[in-house]
Structures are given as structure tokens and as C-alpha cells.
Scaffold this motif. Structure first.
Motif, PDB file in Angstrom:
ATOM      1  N   LEU A   1       4.205   5.529  34.803  1.00 35.84           N
ATOM      2  CA  LEU A   1       5.006   6.283  33.848  1.00 35.84           C
ATOM      3  C   LEU A   1       4.970   7.777  34.171  1.00 35.84           C
ATOM      4  CD1 LEU A   1       4.063   4.487  30.495  1.00 35.84           C
ATOM      5  CD2 LEU A   1       6.151   4.217  31.853  1.00 35.84           C
ATOM      6  N   MET A   2       3.810   8.272  34.621  1.00 35.23           N
ATOM      7  CA  MET A   2       3.692   9.673  35.015  1.00 35.23           C
ATOM      8  C   MET A   2       4.523   9.960  36.267  1.00 35.23           C
ATOM      9  SD  MET A   2       1.896  11.269  32.784  1.00 35.23           S
ATOM     10  CE  MET A   2       2.755  10.188  31.623  1.00 35.23           C
ATOM     11  N   ILE A   3       4.568   8.977  37.171  1.00 39.08           N
ATOM     12  CA  ILE A   3       5.386   9.122  38.387  1.00 39.08           C
ATOM     13  C   ILE A   3       6.858   9.249  38.030  1.00 39.08           C
ATOM     14  CG2 ILE A   3       6.219   7.899  40.445  1.00 39.08           C
ATOM     15  CD1 ILE A   3       3.355   6.714  40.672  1.00 39.08           C
ATOM     16  N   LEU A   4       7.324   8.365  37.153  1.00 36.66           N
ATOM     17  CA  LEU A   4       8.729   8.406  36.744  1.00 36.66           C
ATOM     18  C   LEU A   4       9.043   9.701  36.012  1.00 36.66           C
ATOM     19  CD1 LEU A   4       9.245   4.736  35.444  1.00 36.66           C
ATOM     20  CD2 LEU A   4       9.851   5.678  37.682  1.00 36.66           C
ATOM     21  N   LEU A   5       8.151  10.117  35.127  1.00 36.45           N
ATOM     22  CA  LEU A   5       8.376  11.333  34.351  1.00 36.45           C
ATOM     23  C   LEU A   5       8.317  12.578  35.237  1.00 36.45           C
ATOM     24  CD1 LEU A   5       8.738  12.767  31.623  1.00 36.45           C
ATOM     25  CD2 LEU A   5       6.234  12.742  31.386  1.00 36.45           C
ATOM     26  N   GLY A   6       7.220  12.708  36.004  1.00 35.95           N
ATOM     27  CA  GLY A   6       7.028  13.904  36.824  1.00 35.95           C
ATOM     28  C   GLY A   6       8.109  14.088  37.865  1.00 35.95           C
ATOM     29  N   ASN A   7       8.372  13.039  38.639  1.00 43.51           N
ATOM     30  CA  ASN A   7       9.389  13.136  39.688  1.00 43.51           C
ATOM     31  C   ASN A   7      10.790  13.229  39.107  1.00 43.51           C
ATOM     32  OD1 ASN A   7       8.050  12.787  42.507  1.00 43.51           O
ATOM     33  ND2 ASN A   7       7.058  11.237  41.261  1.00 43.51           N
ATOM     34  N   GLY A   8      11.023  12.545  37.988  1.00 45.30           N
ATOM     35  CA  GLY A   8      12.328  12.626  37.335  1.00 45.30           C
ATOM     36  C   GLY A   8      12.628  14.028  36.836  1.00 45.30           C
ATOM     37  N   VAL A   9      11.628  14.663  36.216  1.00 48.65           N
ATOM     38  CA  VAL A   9      11.794  16.039  35.738  1.00 48.65           C
ATOM     39  C   VAL A   9      12.022  16.989  36.906  1.00 48.65           C
ATOM     40  CG1 VAL A   9      10.578  17.991  34.675  1.00 48.65           C
ATOM     41  CG2 VAL A   9      10.484  15.726  33.614  1.00 48.65           C
ATOM     42  N   LEU A  10      11.257  16.798  37.997  1.00 49.84           N
ATOM     43  CA  LEU A  10      11.399  17.674  39.159  1.00 49.84           C
ATOM     44  C   LEU A  10      12.793  17.562  39.769  1.00 49.84           C
ATOM     45  CD1 LEU A  10       9.768  19.711  40.765  1.00 49.84           C
ATOM     46  CD2 LEU A  10       8.986  17.863  42.245  1.00 49.84           C
ATOM     47  N   ILE A  11      13.308  16.342  39.887  1.00 49.81           N
ATOM     48  CA  ILE A  11      14.665  16.135  40.418  1.00 49.81           C
ATOM     49  C   ILE A  11      15.697  16.795  39.507  1.00 49.81           C
ATOM     50  CG2 ILE A  11      16.446  14.406  40.883  1.00 49.81           C
ATOM     51  CD1 ILE A  11      14.204  12.511  41.769  1.00 49.81           C
TER      52      ILE A  11
ATOM     53  N   THR B   1      18.327  25.126  47.693  1.00 48.60           N
ATOM     54  CA  THR B   1      17.952  25.593  49.030  1.00 48.60           C
ATOM     55  C   THR B   1      17.422  24.408  49.834  1.00 48.60           C
ATOM     56  OG1 THR B   1      15.682  26.120  48.354  1.00 48.60           O
ATOM     57  CG2 THR B   1      17.343  27.862  48.096  1.00 48.60           C
ATOM     58  N   PRO B   2      17.310  24.547  51.156  1.00 48.33           N
ATOM     59  CA  PRO B   2      16.807  23.423  51.972  1.00 48.33           C
ATOM     60  C   PRO B   2      15.451  22.902  51.519  1.00 48.33           C
ATOM     61  CG  PRO B   2      17.780  25.097  53.375  1.00 48.33           C
ATOM     62  CD  PRO B   2      17.768  25.674  51.993  1.00 48.33           C
ATOM     63  N   MET B   3      14.519  23.818  51.177  1.00 48.51           N
ATOM     64  CA  MET B   3      13.181  23.377  50.796  1.00 48.51           C
ATOM     65  C   MET B   3      13.221  22.471  49.568  1.00 48.51           C
ATOM     66  SD  MET B   3       9.799  25.641  49.831  1.00 48.51           S
ATOM     67  CE  MET B   3      10.357  26.145  48.206  1.00 48.51           C
ATOM     68  N   TYR B   4      13.992  22.854  48.563  1.00 45.15           N
ATOM     69  CA  TYR B   4      14.057  22.063  47.337  1.00 45.15           C
ATOM     70  C   TYR B   4      14.949  20.834  47.503  1.00 45.15           C
ATOM     71  CZ  TYR B   4      11.620  25.953  45.248  1.00 45.15           C
ATOM     72  OH  TYR B   4      10.679  26.901  44.975  1.00 45.15           O
ATOM     73  N   PHE B   5      15.869  20.884  48.436  1.00 47.90           N
ATOM     74  CA  PHE B   5      16.652  19.687  48.758  1.00 47.90           C
ATOM     75  C   PHE B   5      15.735  18.611  49.334  1.00 47.90           C
ATOM     76  CE2 PHE B   5      18.994  17.210  51.970  1.00 47.90           C
ATOM     77  CZ  PHE B   5      19.947  16.605  51.154  1.00 47.90           C
ATOM     78  N   PHE B   6      14.853  19.020  50.257  1.00 52.34           N
ATOM     79  CA  PHE B   6      13.879  18.075  50.811  1.00 52.34           C
ATOM     80  C   PHE B   6      12.922  17.586  49.729  1.00 52.34           C
ATOM     81  CE2 PHE B   6      14.648  20.331  55.009  1.00 52.34           C
ATOM     82  CZ  PHE B   6      15.319  19.269  55.578  1.00 52.34           C
ATOM     83  N   LEU B   7      12.507  18.497  48.851  1.00 52.15           N
ATOM     84  CA  LEU B   7      11.595  18.126  47.772  1.00 52.15           C
ATOM     85  C   LEU B   7      12.249  17.127  46.819  1.00 52.15           C
ATOM     86  CD1 LEU B   7       8.949  18.437  46.299  1.00 52.15           C
ATOM     87  CD2 LEU B   7       9.819  20.527  45.237  1.00 52.15           C
ATOM     88  N   CYS B   8      13.540  17.302  46.572  1.00 51.52           N
ATOM     89  CA  CYS B   8      14.283  16.361  45.725  1.00 51.52           C
ATOM     90  C   CYS B   8      14.309  14.977  46.372  1.00 51.52           C
ATOM     91  CB  CYS B   8      15.695  16.887  45.514  1.00 51.52           C
ATOM     92  SG  CYS B   8      16.630  16.027  44.232  1.00 51.52           S
ATOM     93  N   ASN B   9      14.521  14.943  47.687  1.00 50.09           N
ATOM     94  CA  ASN B   9      14.483  13.677  48.424  1.00 50.09           C
ATOM     95  C   ASN B   9      13.102  13.041  48.344  1.00 50.09           C
ATOM     96  OD1 ASN B   9      16.893  12.842  50.540  1.00 50.09           O
ATOM     97  ND2 ASN B   9      17.006  14.987  49.911  1.00 50.09           N
ATOM     98  N   LEU B  10      12.061  13.865  48.448  1.00 49.99           N
ATOM     99  CA  LEU B  10      10.689  13.368  48.389  1.00 49.99           C
ATOM    100  C   LEU B  10      10.390  12.737  47.035  1.00 49.99           C
ATOM    101  CD1 LEU B  10       7.910  13.183  49.836  1.00 49.99           C
ATOM    102  CD2 LEU B  10       7.357  15.407  48.820  1.00 49.99           C
ATOM    103  N   SER B  11      10.826  13.393  45.969  1.00 46.69           N
ATOM    104  CA  SER B  11      10.608  12.855  44.621  1.00 46.69           C
ATOM    105  C   SER B  11      11.368  11.552  44.418  1.00 46.69           C
ATOM    106  CB  SER B  11      11.039  13.889  43.573  1.00 46.69           C
ATOM    107  OG  SER B  11      10.197  15.016  43.598  1.00 46.69           O
ATOM    108  N   PHE B  12      12.596  11.495  44.904  1.00 43.66           N
ATOM    109  CA  PHE B  12      13.387  10.264  44.796  1.00 43.66           C
ATOM    110  C   PHE B  12      12.733   9.136  45.591  1.00 43.66           C
ATOM    111  CE2 PHE B  12      17.006   7.562  46.223  1.00 43.66           C
ATOM    112  CZ  PHE B  12      17.382   7.087  44.974  1.00 43.66           C
ATOM    113  N   LEU B  13      12.198   9.466  46.768  1.00 41.34           N
ATOM    114  CA  LEU B  13      11.487   8.478  47.581  1.00 41.34           C
ATOM    115  C   LEU B  13      10.278   7.926  46.841  1.00 41.34           C
ATOM    116  CD1 LEU B  13      11.421   9.848  51.254  1.00 41.34           C
ATOM    117  CD2 LEU B  13      12.060   7.548  50.551  1.00 41.34           C
ATOM    118  N   ASP B  14       9.527   8.816  46.189  1.00 35.21           N
ATOM    119  CA  ASP B  14       8.331   8.379  45.461  1.00 35.21           C
ATOM    120  C   ASP B  14       8.690   7.423  44.331  1.00 35.21           C
ATOM    121  OD1 ASP B  14       6.532   9.747  47.032  1.00 35.21           O
ATOM    122  OD2 ASP B  14       6.556  11.554  45.789  1.00 35.21           O
TER     123      ASP B  14
END
Length: 318
Positions: free
Chosen positions: A36-46, A57-70
Motif C-alpha cells: 500500500l505504501m508502494i502504491l501511495l508513494g510512487n503514485g503521488v510521485l508520478i 525535465t529528463p531527470m524527473y521523466f526517468f524518475l516517473c518511469n522508475l516509479s511506474f516500473l516499481d
């Protein structure tokens, strides 16, 4: 244990922690809370990255991909893990097992490559700050992200296809929580040399090469940071990389322990060793995705500022 004829296996049995019923209850609550923390944390970040234009920016685009992957990675395995904790021995169909293995392996391999791409992004940002917008344009970082996904999917197709062709003559009991590829290879009643060689090639492609890229990138990054005259400048430069470096250490440290040395059928150890490896795999599969959004948000002023901005806007709406 169910006996099966030749390769006519129809299902696997996941043992997990069936020999420890009290631990199953504890781990069920713990893993459910972490998921539940994974869904909440990564969902909020995305959501924050998509909502705030300053983070486009590129850095946050990659980070968005990383959160979606998780989210995708944990969603491919955690529901099965939770179900396993509620039953003595969880039965999974052969096809269902292969699908779950394919998705988990694909997401894990993609994340390995993506972390390497993120290291290249940080290398350009620190070592070539004036040329960064030109070098890391949309025409550059978009193909880098797509390449990470394609590499992970192709690698998973190859490994899963090879595993599906193996015969499982007698033993269909997996000493694991999920259909993990190394645990399944141990059950084959045929020579798995091709699988071992293929896994070694996979390790080279999605583990070793990205790790080399990360290591070389950070050597140049550290060299550049040490040349910065002011202490404040050094601190700011390193702070842009510290979150990524922390995630890399946690992610690669655990995954190398699990996959760096593919085992042949003859190297199967005792059940206790298998369960220990399963618990380590569980840590890798759940703990890391839960920590990623915390690491990036707590150590990132831009993300914290974006969250405050969103909260303040919604406050005025109400």
C-alpha cells in the motif's frame, strides 16, 4: 508433491512459509502495508511530476518511469505473495506461473537498464551543465527510456521462452513465494546448461553493463565535483546525485546476490537455504520499490516544493 508425466505439468505449488504459519500472518500484514505504501508513494510521485511543469525535465521523466516500473513490478508479484500467505500451499497454473515470471523479470530487467540511463543523465548534468539542455533533449531521453523498456521485455521473452520448454517430470513444488526463474530452473528434469548460459548473458546485458555505465559515470561525476572550488557548490552538485546513488546501491546490492551466479540443477541446496533466498528476494521485490519515492522526495527540494505548491492550491480550492 504431485507427480507429472514428462513435460505435461499443469500447475506449480508455492511453498513459501507454509512450515511457519505464525510467520505467515506477520509477513502478510507487513507485506500488505508495504505494498500500500508502494502504491501511495510512487503514485503521488508520478502525479506530482506530471502536475508540476517545473519537473518536466529528463531527470524527473526517468524518475516517473522508475516509479511506474516499481508499481508494475510489485503488482505482478505481491498479490500472489499475499495469497500465498493465506493458504498452506498455493497452487498456480503453469501458464499463470509463466505470465507472472515474465512480468516480474521484465520489470526487474527494465529497471536495471533504466538506472544506467539515469546515471548517464546525471553525468551530463554535472559534467556538461551548459550543454545539458542540448544533449539531453526530448529526442535523446525519450529513446533512452523506450530502449530500457524494450531491452527488459526482450530479455524476459528469451528467458521465459527457454524456461517454458523445459520438462518438469516429478517435482512441481517451488520453495518460494512466487514463480521466480531460478527457483523454477531447479525443478527441471533436464540439462539446463542453455538456460544457465542465457542467464549469464542476461546478467551481462542488464546487470554488468548498466553497472559499468553507472560506475564510470560516477567516477567522472566525483572528479568534476572535487574540482568545484566552493564547499556549497560541491554539496549542491552531489545532492543532485545522492538519491540516485542510494537507490542504485540498494537495488543492485540485493539483485546481484540473487542473480549474479545462476545455479545449475546439481547445485540445489537445502530447503532452508531456498527459503532464505526467497526472503532476500522478497526484500528486493518489496522494500526497494517502497524506499525509492521516500529517497527521492526526502532528498529533493524540487519535489518537496512541488508537493507544497499542489497542497496550497488545493487548500484554496476548499
Amino acid at each position: 508433491m504431485e507427480r507429472t508425466n514428462d513435460s505435461m505439468l499443469t500447475e506449480f505449488v508455492l511453498v513459501g512459509l507454509s512450515a511457519h504459519p505464525k510467520l505467515q500472518t506477520v509477513f502478510f500484514v507487513l507485506v500488505l502495508w508495504m505494498y500500500l505504501m508502494i502504491l501511495l508513494g510512487n503514485g503521488v510521485l508520478i502525479s506530482v511530476i506530471i502536475y508540476d511543469s517545473h519537473l518536466h525535465t529528463p531527470m524527473y521523466f526517468f524518475l516517473c518511469n522508475l516509479s511506474f516500473l516499481d508499481i508494475c513490478y510489485t503488482s505482478s508479484s505481491v498479490p500472489l505473495i499475499l495469497d500465498n500467505f493465506l493458504t498452506v500451499r498455493k497452487r498456480v497454473s503453469f501458464s499463470g506461473c509463466m505470465v507472472q515470471m515474465f512480468l516480474s523479470f521484465a520489470m526487474g530487467a527494465t529497471e536495471c537498464v533504466l538506472l544506467g540511463m539515469m546515471a548517464l543523465d546525471r553525468y551530463v548534468a554535472i559534467c556538461y551543465p551548459l550543454r545539458y539542455p542540448v544533449i539531453m533533449s526530448k529526442n535523446t531521453y525519450m529513446p533512452m527510456a523506450v530502449g530500457s523498456w524494450v531491452t527488459g521485455l526482450i530479455d524476459s521473452v528469451v528467458q521465459t521462452s527457454l524456461a517454458m520448454q523445459l520438462p518438469f517430470c516429478a517435482n512441481n513444488v517451488i520453495n518460494h513465494f512466487v514463480c521466480e526463474i531460478l527457483a523454477i530452473l531447479k525443478l527441471a528434469c533436464a540439462d539446463i546448461s542453455i538456460n544457465v548460459i542465457s542467464m549469464a548473458g542476461s546478467n551481462l546485458m542488464v546487470l554488468v553493463i548498466p553497472l559499468l555505465v553507472i560506475s564510470i559515470s560516477y567516477i567522472f561525476i566525483l572528479t568534476t565535483i572535487l574540482r568545484i572550488p566552493s564547499t556549497e557548490g560541491k554539496r549542491k552538485a552531489f545532492s543532485t546525485c545522492s538519491a540516485h546513488l542510494t537507490v542504485v546501491i540498494i537495488f543492485y546490492g540485493t539483485i546481484f546476490f540473487m542473480y549474479a551466479k545462476p545455479k545449475s540443477k546439481s547445485s540445489v541446496g537445502a530447503n532452508n537455504q531456498d527459503i532464505t533466498e526467497a526472503l532476500i528476494s522478497l526484500f528486493y521485490g518489496v522494500m526497494t520499490p517502497m524506499l525509492n519515492p521516500l529517497i527521492y522526495s526526502l532528498r529533493n527540494k524540487d519535489v518537496k516544493a512541488a508537493v507544497k505548491n499542489i497542497l496550497s492550491k488545493h487548500k484554496y480550492l476548499f
